[in-house]
Motif scaffolding. Structure first.
Motif, PDB file in Angstrom:
ATOM      1  N   ALA A  51       0.812  -1.221   0.000  1.00  0.00           N
ATOM      2  CA  ALA A  51       0.000   0.000   0.000  1.00  0.00           C
ATOM      3  C   ALA A  51       0.841   1.265   0.000  1.00  0.00           C
ATOM      4  O   ALA A  51       0.435   2.290  -0.567  1.00  0.00           O
ATOM      5  CB  ALA A  51      -0.931  -0.004   1.213  1.00  0.00           C
ATOM      6  N   ASN A  52       2.007   1.224   0.636  1.00  0.00           N
ATOM      7  CA  ASN A  52       2.852   2.408   0.805  1.00  0.00           C
ATOM      8  C   ASN A  52       4.313   1.989   0.785  1.00  0.00           C
ATOM      9  O   ASN A  52       4.627   0.800   0.897  1.00  0.00           O
ATOM     10  CB  ASN A  52       2.544   3.096   2.144  1.00  0.00           C
ATOM     11  CG  ASN A  52       1.138   3.644   2.213  1.00  0.00           C
ATOM     12  OD1 ASN A  52       0.790   4.602   1.514  1.00  0.00           O
ATOM     13  ND2 ASN A  52       0.313   3.032   3.058  1.00  0.00           N
ATOM     14  N   PRO A  53       5.234   2.942   0.679  1.00  0.00           N
ATOM     15  CA  PRO A  53       6.649   2.559   0.724  1.00  0.00           C
ATOM     16  C   PRO A  53       7.029   1.854   2.017  1.00  0.00           C
ATOM     17  O   PRO A  53       7.870   0.943   2.018  1.00  0.00           O
ATOM     18  CB  PRO A  53       7.375   3.906   0.598  1.00  0.00           C
ATOM     19  CG  PRO A  53       6.412   4.808  -0.105  1.00  0.00           C
ATOM     20  CD  PRO A  53       5.054   4.376   0.380  1.00  0.00           C
ATOM     21  N   TYR A  54       6.417   2.280   3.134  1.00  0.00           N
ATOM     22  CA  TYR A  54       6.693   1.669   4.424  1.00  0.00           C
ATOM     23  C   TYR A  54       5.381   1.229   5.055  1.00  0.00           C
ATOM     24  O   TYR A  54       4.296   1.625   4.628  1.00  0.00           O
ATOM     25  CB  TYR A  54       7.464   2.636   5.328  1.00  0.00           C
ATOM     26  CG  TYR A  54       8.779   3.040   4.725  1.00  0.00           C
ATOM     27  CD1 TYR A  54       9.844   2.143   4.670  1.00  0.00           C
ATOM     28  CD2 TYR A  54       8.960   4.306   4.167  1.00  0.00           C
ATOM     29  CE1 TYR A  54      11.050   2.492   4.085  1.00  0.00           C
ATOM     30  CE2 TYR A  54      10.176   4.664   3.577  1.00  0.00           C
ATOM     31  CZ  TYR A  54      11.205   3.748   3.539  1.00  0.00           C
ATOM     32  OH  TYR A  54      12.402   4.078   2.953  1.00  0.00           O
TER      33      TYR A  54
ATOM     34  N   GLN B  20       6.816   7.110   5.888  1.00  0.00           N
ATOM     35  CA  GLN B  20       7.938   7.239   6.818  1.00  0.00           C
ATOM     36  C   GLN B  20       8.373   5.879   7.350  1.00  0.00           C
ATOM     37  O   GLN B  20       7.544   5.074   7.778  1.00  0.00           O
ATOM     38  CB  GLN B  20       7.523   8.137   7.998  1.00  0.00           C
ATOM     39  CG  GLN B  20       8.532   8.220   9.128  1.00  0.00           C
ATOM     40  CD  GLN B  20       7.967   8.901  10.373  1.00  0.00           C
ATOM     41  OE1 GLN B  20       6.844   9.402  10.365  1.00  0.00           O
ATOM     42  NE2 GLN B  20       8.742   8.907  11.448  1.00  0.00           N
ATOM     43  N   PHE B  21       9.668   5.624   7.338  1.00  0.00           N
ATOM     44  CA  PHE B  21      10.218   4.430   7.994  1.00  0.00           C
ATOM     45  C   PHE B  21      10.015   4.560   9.495  1.00  0.00           C
ATOM     46  O   PHE B  21      10.295   5.612  10.081  1.00  0.00           O
ATOM     47  CB  PHE B  21      11.706   4.300   7.676  1.00  0.00           C
ATOM     48  CG  PHE B  21      12.386   3.161   8.386  1.00  0.00           C
ATOM     49  CD1 PHE B  21      12.415   1.895   7.826  1.00  0.00           C
ATOM     50  CD2 PHE B  21      12.989   3.359   9.623  1.00  0.00           C
ATOM     51  CE1 PHE B  21      13.033   0.840   8.484  1.00  0.00           C
ATOM     52  CE2 PHE B  21      13.620   2.315  10.289  1.00  0.00           C
ATOM     53  CZ  PHE B  21      13.636   1.050   9.718  1.00  0.00           C
ATOM     54  N   THR B  22       9.554   3.483  10.138  1.00  0.00           N
ATOM     55  CA  THR B  22       9.309   3.501  11.575  1.00  0.00           C
ATOM     56  C   THR B  22       9.811   2.208  12.222  1.00  0.00           C
ATOM     57  O   THR B  22      10.238   1.269  11.540  1.00  0.00           O
ATOM     58  CB  THR B  22       7.808   3.647  11.894  1.00  0.00           C
ATOM     59  OG1 THR B  22       7.132   2.440  11.485  1.00  0.00           O
ATOM     60  CG2 THR B  22       7.190   4.860  11.196  1.00  0.00           C
ATOM     61  N   ALA B  23       9.692   2.174  13.538  1.00  0.00           N
ATOM     62  CA  ALA B  23      10.049   0.958  14.274  1.00  0.00           C
ATOM     63  C   ALA B  23       9.232  -0.239  13.819  1.00  0.00           C
ATOM     64  O   ALA B  23       9.706  -1.383  13.892  1.00  0.00           O
ATOM     65  CB  ALA B  23       9.850   1.192  15.774  1.00  0.00           C
TER      66      ALA B  23
END
Length: 208
Positions: free
Chosen positions: A143-146, A151-154
């Motif tokens: 669905a999304n890049p991350y 945003q990259f997250t934990a």
């Protein structure tokens, strides 16, 4: 290294996920390698984690176990690293972090053990069945890049590790969406640094 953050791990365990998260936050930490033969079930380590499992962290005197909990805890404890979305934007972050730690983990391990729940049993299991869980996480990473958006997250540390290991060892299918998602994550400096540290520990133990 600061004794304020202590990391108990074995490089051939899920401790590699926690190591990646520790490298992402950029804080000083001390590593205690726990071998499977003796220290894992020792009284000293069981006082930290009664399950006799790694990883565990001790931060400012408080113990955190369970890898998803460690990832979420460190993101909150070190907000300057920017690894948790704003509180009002955490729906997908929490949803998929705990989906991977709960239903997906259970689906993968039961499938590996050759346990296929009947339709009646599947109503009692949080994941329903293996195919449903795999399809759900595939849609999520597509669905999304991350996993929680742009945003990259934990949550990506945990979900990405689950997918990376799963596709490597055959517990998850090598779908294009899985491979593309993990490729976006595995080039991160913190991931490369964490992997190098754990691989060095493995090499040390092999020559000891």
């Amino acid at each position: 290294m600061s004794d304020g953050l202590v990391f108990y791990t074995n490089p051939q365990s899920r401790g590699r996920i926690a190591r990646w998260m520790l490298e992402e936050i950029g804080a000083d930490y001390r590593t205690e390698v726990i071998d499977y033969a003796e220290r894992m079930k020792s009284a000293a380590y069981l006082a930290i984690n009664p399950m006799g499992k790694v990883p565990a962290i001790v931060h400012q005197g408080k113990v955190v176990t369970e890898v998803a909990a460690i990832c979420a805890y460190l993101a909150d404890a070190f907000p300057e690293a920017g690894l948790a979305p704003r509180p009002e934007a955490r729906a997908d972050y929490y949803r998929w972090l705990f989906f991977a730690a709960g239903p997906l983990e259970q689906a993968v391990t039961n499938n590996y053990a050759k346990f296929d729940p009947s339709p009646e049993q599947s109503r009692m299991f949080g994941y329903g069945n293996y195919a449903t869980a795999v399809d759900a996480i595939e849609r999520a990473v597509s669905a999304n890049p991350y996993i929680a958006g742009e945003q990259f997250t934990a949550a990506d540390v945990y979900v990405g590790s689950a997918i990376g290991w799963g596709t490597m060892f055959g517990t998850l299918p090598k779908r294009d969406a899985f491979l593309a998602y993990f490729a976006r994550l595995s080039g991160r400096e913190a991931y490369v640094r964490a992997s190098a540290k754990d691989d060095a520990l493995i090499a040390e133990s092999a020559t000891a």
